[in-house]
Motif scaffolding. Structure first.
Motif, PDB file in Angstrom:
ATOM      1  N   GLU A  88       0.819  -1.213   0.000  1.00  0.00           N
ATOM      2  CA  GLU A  88       0.000   0.000   0.000  1.00  0.00           C
ATOM      3  C   GLU A  88       0.849   1.257   0.000  1.00  0.00           C
ATOM      4  O   GLU A  88       0.395   2.309  -0.445  1.00  0.00           O
ATOM      5  CB  GLU A  88      -0.936   0.005   1.212  1.00  0.00           C
ATOM      6  CG  GLU A  88      -2.037  -1.030   1.124  1.00  0.00           C
ATOM      7  CD  GLU A  88      -3.024  -0.927   2.274  1.00  0.00           C
ATOM      8  OE1 GLU A  88      -3.044   0.113   2.978  1.00  0.00           O
ATOM      9  OE2 GLU A  88      -3.777  -1.892   2.468  1.00  0.00           O
ATOM     10  N   THR A  89       2.070   1.155   0.516  1.00  0.00           N
ATOM     11  CA  THR A  89       2.944   2.327   0.606  1.00  0.00           C
ATOM     12  C   THR A  89       4.347   1.959   0.127  1.00  0.00           C
ATOM     13  O   THR A  89       4.700   0.783   0.015  1.00  0.00           O
ATOM     14  CB  THR A  89       3.043   2.846   2.056  1.00  0.00           C
ATOM     15  OG1 THR A  89       3.602   1.827   2.869  1.00  0.00           O
ATOM     16  CG2 THR A  89       1.682   3.275   2.597  1.00  0.00           C
ATOM     17  N   PHE A  90       5.126   2.986  -0.145  1.00  0.00           N
ATOM     18  CA  PHE A  90       6.539   2.801  -0.458  1.00  0.00           C
ATOM     19  C   PHE A  90       7.289   3.998   0.095  1.00  0.00           C
ATOM     20  O   PHE A  90       6.701   5.027   0.419  1.00  0.00           O
ATOM     21  CB  PHE A  90       6.780   2.625  -1.966  1.00  0.00           C
ATOM     22  CG  PHE A  90       6.476   3.835  -2.809  1.00  0.00           C
ATOM     23  CD1 PHE A  90       7.484   4.702  -3.204  1.00  0.00           C
ATOM     24  CD2 PHE A  90       5.182   4.100  -3.237  1.00  0.00           C
ATOM     25  CE1 PHE A  90       7.211   5.814  -4.004  1.00  0.00           C
ATOM     26  CE2 PHE A  90       4.890   5.200  -4.037  1.00  0.00           C
ATOM     27  CZ  PHE A  90       5.902   6.061  -4.420  1.00  0.00           C
ATOM     28  N   GLU A  91       8.590   3.838   0.232  1.00  0.00           N
ATOM     29  CA  GLU A  91       9.432   4.905   0.747  1.00  0.00           C
ATOM     30  C   GLU A  91      10.066   5.647  -0.422  1.00  0.00           C
ATOM     31  O   GLU A  91      10.853   5.064  -1.173  1.00  0.00           O
ATOM     32  CB  GLU A  91      10.517   4.351   1.674  1.00  0.00           C
ATOM     33  CG  GLU A  91       9.970   3.789   2.980  1.00  0.00           C
ATOM     34  CD  GLU A  91       9.346   4.863   3.847  1.00  0.00           C
ATOM     35  OE1 GLU A  91       9.990   5.907   4.082  1.00  0.00           O
ATOM     36  OE2 GLU A  91       8.208   4.651   4.308  1.00  0.00           O
ATOM     37  N   ALA A  92       9.697   6.903  -0.579  1.00  0.00           N
ATOM     38  CA  ALA A  92      10.271   7.752  -1.617  1.00  0.00           C
ATOM     39  C   ALA A  92      11.499   8.449  -1.049  1.00  0.00           C
ATOM     40  O   ALA A  92      11.537   8.819   0.125  1.00  0.00           O
ATOM     41  CB  ALA A  92       9.251   8.782  -2.085  1.00  0.00           C
ATOM     42  N   CYS A  93      12.488   8.603  -1.887  1.00  0.00           N
ATOM     43  CA  CYS A  93      13.755   9.191  -1.484  1.00  0.00           C
ATOM     44  C   CYS A  93      13.788  10.657  -1.913  1.00  0.00           C
ATOM     45  O   CYS A  93      13.576  10.971  -3.084  1.00  0.00           O
ATOM     46  CB  CYS A  93      14.875   8.417  -2.165  1.00  0.00           C
ATOM     47  SG  CYS A  93      16.492   9.055  -1.822  1.00  0.00           S
TER      48      CYS A  93
END
Length: 175
Positions: free
Chosen positions: A159-164
């Motif tokens: 559902e989510t991801f870590e954006a840099c």
């Protein structure tokens, strides 16, 4: 000629599109577009639901034109060193480089990309800027389904991801 910098001034730059030493598990936001494109190509090659788009994969000129369009919508990621060199060339010294992770919702990112579906996956059915004509509604609906399926595969159904995000702080070199 570059404007003169105030000797005590600071420059702050933030971008989700700077490459570099990115920790595992983080995504540079604009790189996800290329990953989604590549995953969409795989889906078109193997999934009968998207077979209507297969002929475009064999048309090198069509694919190249749409790749150029995608790079207009979503700029290629440049390395951190590019930005550092530009800052130095206009009289700044870089005081700090910080890479931060920020949570992003896959559904929201997919919805955002859907607005720009011609730039992301225009080769699936053709982009009006290239073909001269708008794709039929059923083609756009199939393209959007392909976009969603490819996005889900890129992010593994999460559902989510870590954006840099990269943050640069700079000051005039003579200050």
């Amino acid at each position: 000629m570059a404007p003169a910098a105030h000797p005590r001034g600071r420059g702050f730059i933030q971008s989700g599109n700077i490459g570099g030493d990115i920790p595992d598990g983080l995504f540079i936001i604009d790189q996800t577009v290329e990953r989604i494109h590549c995953e969409a190509v795989r889906l078109v090659e193997m999934d009968p639901a998207f077979a209507r788009f297969r002929p475009a994969l064999a048309d090198d000129a069509h694919m190249a034109a749409h790749a150029r369009l995608r790079r207009k919508y979503f700029l290629p990621v440049r390395p951190l060193e590019h930005y550092l060199e530009v800052l130095r060339s206009v009289g700044f010294k870089v005081l700090e480089v910080e890479i931060r992770a920020s949570g992003a919702r896959v559904e929201e990112w997919c919805s955002f990309l859907a607005v720009y579906h011609e730039g992301v996956l225009g080769r699936a059915g053709g982009a009006e800027r290239i073909t001269g004509g708008a794709a039929p509604e059923e083609t756009v609906a199939a393209r959007l389904a392909l976009l969603e399926a490819a996005t889900q595969r890129v992010f593994g159904g999460r559902e989510t991801f870590e954006a840099c995000w990269t943050y640069l702080t700079a000051a005039p070199a003579q200050g």
